[in-house]
Design an enzyme around this catalytic site. Sequence first.
Site, PDB file in Angstrom:
ATOM      1  N   LEU A   6      24.094  71.117  57.540  1.00  0.00           N
ATOM      2  CA  LEU A   6      24.428  71.904  58.740  1.00  0.00           C
ATOM      3  C   LEU A   6      25.886  71.694  59.117  1.00  0.00           C
ATOM      4  CD1 LEU A   6      21.248  71.214  60.898  1.00  0.00           C
ATOM      5  CD2 LEU A   6      21.617  72.905  59.097  1.00  0.00           C
ATOM      6  N   ALA A   8      27.623  74.217  61.163  1.00  0.00           N
ATOM      7  CA  ALA A   8      27.953  75.373  61.993  1.00  0.00           C
ATOM      8  C   ALA A   8      27.964  75.036  63.483  1.00  0.00           C
ATOM      9  CB  ALA A   8      26.961  76.505  61.719  1.00  0.00           C
ATOM     10  N   GLY A   9      28.068  73.749  63.807  1.00  0.00           N
ATOM     11  CA  GLY A   9      28.024  73.373  65.228  1.00  0.00           C
ATOM     12  C   GLY A   9      29.296  73.766  65.963  1.00  0.00           C
ATOM     13  N   GLN A  78      25.429  81.169  60.256  1.00  0.00           N
ATOM     14  CA  GLN A  78      24.775  81.151  61.572  1.00  0.00           C
ATOM     15  C   GLN A  78      25.826  81.602  62.580  1.00  0.00           C
ATOM     16  OE1 GLN A  78      24.257  77.433  63.535  1.00  0.00           O
ATOM     17  NE2 GLN A  78      22.388  78.048  64.594  1.00  0.00           N
ATOM     18  N   GLY A  83      21.172  76.249  67.824  1.00  0.00           N
ATOM     19  CA  GLY A  83      20.455  74.992  67.621  1.00  0.00           C
ATOM     20  C   GLY A  83      20.204  74.704  66.154  1.00  0.00           C
ATOM     21  N   GLY A 136      17.761  60.269  69.771  1.00  0.00           N
ATOM     22  CA  GLY A 136      16.364  60.614  69.551  1.00  0.00           C
ATOM     23  C   GLY A 136      15.720  59.388  68.904  1.00  0.00           C
ATOM     24  N   ASN A 163      16.751  58.645  65.122  1.00  0.00           N
ATOM     25  CA  ASN A 163      16.736  59.756  64.179  1.00  0.00           C
ATOM     26  C   ASN A 163      18.162  60.035  63.685  1.00  0.00           C
ATOM     27  OD1 ASN A 163      16.355  62.163  62.855  1.00  0.00           O
ATOM     28  ND2 ASN A 163      15.914  63.362  64.714  1.00  0.00           N
ATOM     29  N   HIS A 311      60.445  57.632  66.232  1.00  0.00           N
ATOM     30  CA  HIS A 311      61.247  56.436  66.497  1.00  0.00           C
ATOM     31  C   HIS A 311      60.613  55.566  67.566  1.00  0.00           C
ATOM     32  CE1 HIS A 311      64.267  59.763  65.796  1.00  0.00           C
ATOM     33  NE2 HIS A 311      63.469  60.322  66.665  1.00  0.00           N
TER      34      HIS A 311
HETATM   35  P1  TTP Z   1      25.308  68.573  67.254  1.00  0.00           P
HETATM   36  O1  TTP Z   1      26.254  67.450  66.987  1.00  0.00           O
HETATM   37  O2  TTP Z   1      24.131  68.326  68.090  1.00  0.00           O
HETATM   38  O3  TTP Z   1      26.098  69.813  67.864  1.00  0.00           O
HETATM   39  P2  TTP Z   1      27.569  70.262  67.627  1.00  0.00           P
HETATM   40  O4  TTP Z   1      28.053  69.923  66.267  1.00  0.00           O
HETATM   41  O5  TTP Z   1      27.650  71.698  68.028  1.00  0.00           O
HETATM   42  O6  TTP Z   1      28.437  69.348  68.630  1.00  0.00           O
HETATM   43  P3  TTP Z   1      28.478  69.316  70.223  1.00  0.00           P
HETATM   44  O7  TTP Z   1      27.138  68.861  70.699  1.00  0.00           O
HETATM   45  O8  TTP Z   1      29.557  68.320  70.480  1.00  0.00           O
HETATM   46  O9  TTP Z   1      28.862  70.691  70.696  1.00  0.00           O
HETATM   47  O10 TTP Z   1      24.800  69.186  65.885  1.00  0.00           O
HETATM   48  C1  TTP Z   1      24.183  68.423  64.886  1.00  0.00           C
HETATM   49  C2  TTP Z   1      24.478  69.081  63.558  1.00  0.00           C
HETATM   50  O11 TTP Z   1      23.940  70.387  63.496  1.00  0.00           O
HETATM   51  C3  TTP Z   1      25.949  69.235  63.292  1.00  0.00           C
HETATM   52  O12 TTP Z   1      26.164  68.972  61.926  1.00  0.00           O
HETATM   53  C4  TTP Z   1      26.237  70.677  63.607  1.00  0.00           C
HETATM   54  C5  TTP Z   1      24.939  71.364  63.288  1.00  0.00           C
HETATM   55  N1  TTP Z   1      24.612  72.530  64.122  1.00  0.00           N
HETATM   56  C6  TTP Z   1      24.565  73.785  63.535  1.00  0.00           C
HETATM   57  O13 TTP Z   1      24.854  73.946  62.346  1.00  0.00           O
HETATM   58  N2  TTP Z   1      24.207  74.846  64.314  1.00  0.00           N
HETATM   59  C7  TTP Z   1      23.897  74.723  65.643  1.00  0.00           C
HETATM   60  O14 TTP Z   1      23.560  75.727  66.287  1.00  0.00           O
HETATM   61  C8  TTP Z   1      23.966  73.404  66.227  1.00  0.00           C
HETATM   62  C9  TTP Z   1      23.660  73.199  67.690  1.00  0.00           C
HETATM   63  C10 TTP Z   1      24.321  72.340  65.427  1.00  0.00           C
END
Ligand code: TTP
Length: 404
Positions: A6, A8-9, A78, A83, A136, A163, A311
């Site tokens: 993942l 795409a966060g 995504q 999420g 978690g 987790n 510097h």
């Molecule tokens: P998180 O760390 O919970 O979310 P985030 O990366 O968006 O960071 P923040 O909470 O600071 O905004 O995400 C856990 C993992 O999941 C991370 O690798 C990103 C990924 N993710 C997605 O790919 N899509 C999503 O919609 C979300 C929420 C997370």
Amino acid sequence: MQTVVLAAGRGTRMRPLTDRRLKPMLPVAGRPLAAHTVEAAADAGASRVVLVVQSDDDAVREYFGDEHAGVELDYAVQTEQRGTADAVRAAAPTLDDAPFVVLNGDALYDHDSLAALYDRAPAVGAFRVADPTQYGVLLTDESGERVTGVVEKPADPPSDLVNTGAYALPAAAKSWLDVDESARGELEFTDVLARACAEFAVSPVAFERWLDVGRPWELLAANEWKLAELGGRVEGDVHVDAELSGDVVVADGATVRSGVVIEGPAYVDRGATVGPNAYVRGATYIGPDAKVGHAVEVKNSVMMADAHAGHLSYVGDSVLGRATNLGAGTKVANLRHDGDSVKMLVKGEVVPTGRRKLGVVLGDGAKTGINTSLNAGVKLPTDGATRPGEVVMFDPDSERGRAA
Ligand code: TTP
């Protein structure tokens, strides 16, 4: 086993470092953060990796291409960050009807632990922490051999196993991704895990080491981890009067001038110059075309591409974003005299970082005037600036910063 990573966060807790780059592309020991995740997966036994990215012309896709660490890569997009379950759902059409692994692209995993996860599917990666209240937390049956659920941020944690966001699940889980929105308004993969726990014997696999890289100081921890594993190599120009000890990488095209002392682990990336008469120590990464000039000390820090400390400056336990510039005499505080861990503002909340030594975080393009003093835990925004002689006691985004 096919593996979904993942990436795409939104990375909101990592701001300002994610204002202009995706979190998985943050530099960790000379490579993007997500490269370490993909490499760990490849080493652990991933047959193919599907990276979930934000768009078709995503920087992640551009960096990785079709193959990385000997593993074939596919992409899923995504567009709305709804999420982690939604992110896996984006990847579902590319998955074969077979068990699959899900990993967070913003976490560091140790390769052997991850290999154990692949071997013991269905399984979830578990990591022991001293204070599980912000994670978690995994519930297990009496034997401790079977995961029965996850509780988010419990005030009274049922165990110290948290987790890690690393799951090896049966093929059936692919059809469980339409979960309901959680209390915080997201579609969470932990709901898919809950169902897997109800229908299968899901094992907790204790990870030796794991790091969730969600907040700015965790980028320092990530570099500390990965720089220590690098080993040394000198491909660039190192002056005969420079002194290198420990593991130091001087990449091709980098220059280390006379009178410089570098105590590794340290990495001086291509086009960067250090010295004359500079001192680099601790786990420090000096990015492409960055500059550490005369009488500058950099300790345990990350300087991204084009960051300049020209510097007479001290930079300790800090992250300097791309194209930042420290005016002569800029000093960073990295320790509180009361011995408490340094605090930092994250999404409007002042949080303890757990680090006794932590300096500052500068967003890309931030500049300091000469003789600026930056207090421990301060962040400067992207393109922010200080005046000559300014003393920055509080994060400018905080209540106290606004009042100051
Ligand atoms: P998180 O760390 O919970 O979310 P985030 O990366 O968006 O960071 P923040 O909470 O600071 O905004 O995400 C856990 C993992 O999941 C991370 O690798 C990103 C990924 N993710 C997605 O790919 N899509 C999503 O919609 C979300 C929420 C997370």
